[in-house]
Design a protein around this motif. Structure first.
Motif, PDB file in Angstrom:
ATOM      1  N   THR A 257       0.915   4.507  -2.470  1.00 61.15           N
ATOM      2  CA  THR A 257       0.037   5.065  -2.773  1.00 61.15           C
ATOM      3  C   THR A 257       1.609   6.475  -3.375  1.00 61.15           C
ATOM      4  O   THR A 257       0.855   7.497  -3.693  1.00 61.15           O
ATOM      5  CB  THR A 257       0.419   5.886  -0.896  1.00 61.15           C
TER       6      THR A 257
ATOM      7  N   GLY B  61      -4.427   8.115  -0.126  1.00 63.80           N
ATOM      8  CA  GLY B  61      -3.488   7.091   0.109  1.00 63.80           C
ATOM      9  C   GLY B  61      -3.149   7.271   1.564  1.00 63.80           C
ATOM     10  O   GLY B  61      -3.511   5.667   1.554  1.00 63.80           O
TER      11      GLY B  61
ATOM     12  N   ARG C  95      -6.399   6.153   3.623  1.00 61.51           N
ATOM     13  CA  ARG C  95      -7.112   5.470   3.174  1.00 61.51           C
ATOM     14  C   ARG C  95      -7.266   3.926   3.935  1.00 61.51           C
ATOM     15  O   ARG C  95      -8.008   3.485   4.439  1.00 61.51           O
ATOM     16  CB  ARG C  95      -6.848   4.603   1.259  1.00 61.51           C
TER      17      ARG C  95
ATOM     18  N   PRO D 191       0.574  -1.395  -0.339  1.00 61.69           N
ATOM     19  CA  PRO D 191      -0.068   0.184   0.164  1.00 61.69           C
ATOM     20  C   PRO D 191       1.009   1.166  -0.155  1.00 61.69           C
ATOM     21  O   PRO D 191       0.293   2.374  -0.679  1.00 61.69           O
ATOM     22  CB  PRO D 191      -0.661  -0.156   1.248  1.00 61.69           C
TER      23      PRO D 191
ATOM     24  N   GLY E 132       1.511   6.386  -7.368  1.00 56.86           N
ATOM     25  CA  GLY E 132       0.005   7.113  -7.621  1.00 56.86           C
ATOM     26  C   GLY E 132       0.068   8.727  -7.394  1.00 56.86           C
ATOM     27  O   GLY E 132       0.076   9.139  -8.656  1.00 56.86           O
ATOM     28  N   THR E 133       1.095   9.177  -6.427  1.00 56.42           N
ATOM     29  CA  THR E 133       1.377  10.447  -6.130  1.00 56.42           C
ATOM     30  C   THR E 133       2.507  11.479  -7.764  1.00 56.42           C
ATOM     31  O   THR E 133       1.703  12.188  -8.190  1.00 56.42           O
ATOM     32  CB  THR E 133       2.325  11.116  -4.805  1.00 56.42           C
TER      33      THR E 133
END
Length: 424
Positions: free
Chosen positions: A22, A101, A104, A18, A25-26
């Protein structure tokens, strides 16, 4: 992944997967926004494969890193330059993805211990450190600068040289500032979120902090949305869509939050010289394109372009009052009006301080050949925009006290009306 204690209470154990998702994705979001904005601005025309390093440099500056300009034009020429600007559209996009993220895996939890939060944060921070380090190393490039026609081009042909211009990042400060940016985003995310668990010792603090933090984030996003609507209307009605979308994708919050401070009555000093310009409405470029440093505030805007700029004051006042009301409505009923006012004042002052530190611009590029082409000519110029910091913060404190108190009274009146009911 998660496990359960004997009592059945879930305990989240956040793995590296995860955290990697995160961070990736950033980075992907920030890189995509920066690439699209630079493409709309025409950066794909830069020579010698400069586009990918330029995108990396835009992401680096978006998290507070610095880009240093350099040049080499031989013994008969000189170059100088520097760049300090944050593309806040890229910054905002990355902050939203990173904050989402981070929060979450923490949603729908009753509580979380300090070791758990520290471990989850450390995983993200370790991966983010590697990512920023990689970007800082990639964000460097050197390419030749064509002198074109005219005296500079003739001198280049005569003496057989072509200026070389490059940029690079200062790696260590960039990594440190990038980590500070990460810490700021995570702290704000925890402060704003209603669902994220905190250690029991911080729950009372969040009760006091969360409404004001939530209100300030809402204020900043509302200002950006208003500017976005205006920019889209301008792109549809006045032409130049590529330039408008470049501003939207790179510097829309720069404009929105600058306008917010100007609407509060703050003053900025600035100057635009040479072929470069500010990624802002044309009127601002005109106000600042003077022989000396100019003043930018409501007064100079009204003087330059008529009384319509007084609407900025009205819009900002309405936004602040709505923010104060929403903040008070989200706070416990036991909080007094003067407490709302103080919290609103402190929160707004910190927000304006952040805007003043992040929205300032300093850009300078100079090229001279045998004394020809110094600053102010076709290959040279500078852009300057800096706030009168403490005046802006003081005005924010005053606005916060007034609107915070008024918003608290409005929220109290609404609560009383709702408590009275339809027949009250």
């Amino acid at each position: 992944m998660s496990s359960r204690t004997d009592s059945g209470r879930p305990i989240a154990r956040h793995g590296w997967g995860p955290a990697l998702a995160t961070v990736l994705g950033t980075l992907i979001t920030m890189g995509a926004v920066a690439a699209l904005g630079l493409w709309a601005a025409g950066a794909t025309d830069l020579p010698e494969g400069s586009f990918p390093p330029v995108v990396a440099a835009a992401v680096v500056t978006a998290v507070g890193g610095t880009v240093e300009l350099s040049g080499d034009a031989g013994g008969l020429a000189g170059t100088e330059g520097g760049l300090t600007v944050i593309p806040l559209s890229v910054t905002l996009a990355g902050a939203l993805v990173l904050g989402g993220g981070f929060l979450r895996p923490l949603r729908h939890r009753d509580g979380a211990g300090a070791p758990e939060l520290a471990g989850w944060t450390a995983r993200i921070a370790a991966l983010w450190l590697l990512a920023v380090l990689g970007l800082a190393l990639v964000a460097r490039h050197t390419f030749e600068l064509s002198l074109g026609d005219g005296p500079l081009g003739d001198l280049g042909d005569l003496f057989g040289f072509t200026p070389v211009v490059g940029f690079s990042t200062n790696v260590v400060p960039t990594v440190l500032i990038g980590l500070l940016w990460l810490a700021g985003v995570l702290v704000v995310s925890l402060a704003v979120s209603r669902d994220a668990p905190l250690p029991s010792g911080l729950l009372r603090l969040r009760t006091a902090v969360r409404p004001a933090a939530w209100g300030m984030v809402g204020l900043l996003l509302a200002a950006v949305v208003i500017c976005l609507v205006i920019a889209l209307v301008v792109a549809a009605t006045r032409g130049h869509p590529a330039e408008t979308f470049a501003v939207i994708l790179l510097g829309l919050p720069n404009i929105a939050w600058l306008a917010l401070t100007v609407g509060l009555g703050a003053t900025w000093d600035g100057r635009v010289e040479g072929p470069f310009g500010l990624p802002m409405p044309h009127v601002l470029d005109e106000v600042l394109r003077t022989p000396d440093v100019s003043v930018l505030n409501l007064g100079t805007l009204v003087e330059h372009d008529g009384g319509k700029w007084w609407w900025l004051l009205v819009v900002v006042a309405a936004l602040l009052l709505a923010t104060a009301f929403a903040t008070a409505a989200c706070s416990p009923a036991r909080v007094r009006a003067w407490q709302h006012a103080v919290r609103m004042a402190v929160a707004l002052a910190l927000t304006v301080l952040m805007i003043c530190l992040m929205a300032r611009i300093t850009a300078r590029l100079g090229l001279s050949v045998l004394g020809i082409g110094g600053l102010g000519e076709g290959f040279s110029g500078q852009v300057l925009l800096r706030p009168r910091l403490w005046g802006a913060v003081g005005l924010a404190l005053l606005w916060g006290l007034v609107t915070g108190f008024a918003g608290a009274l409005l929220a109290r009146a609404v609560r009383r009306r709702d408590a009275a009911g339809p027949g009250g």
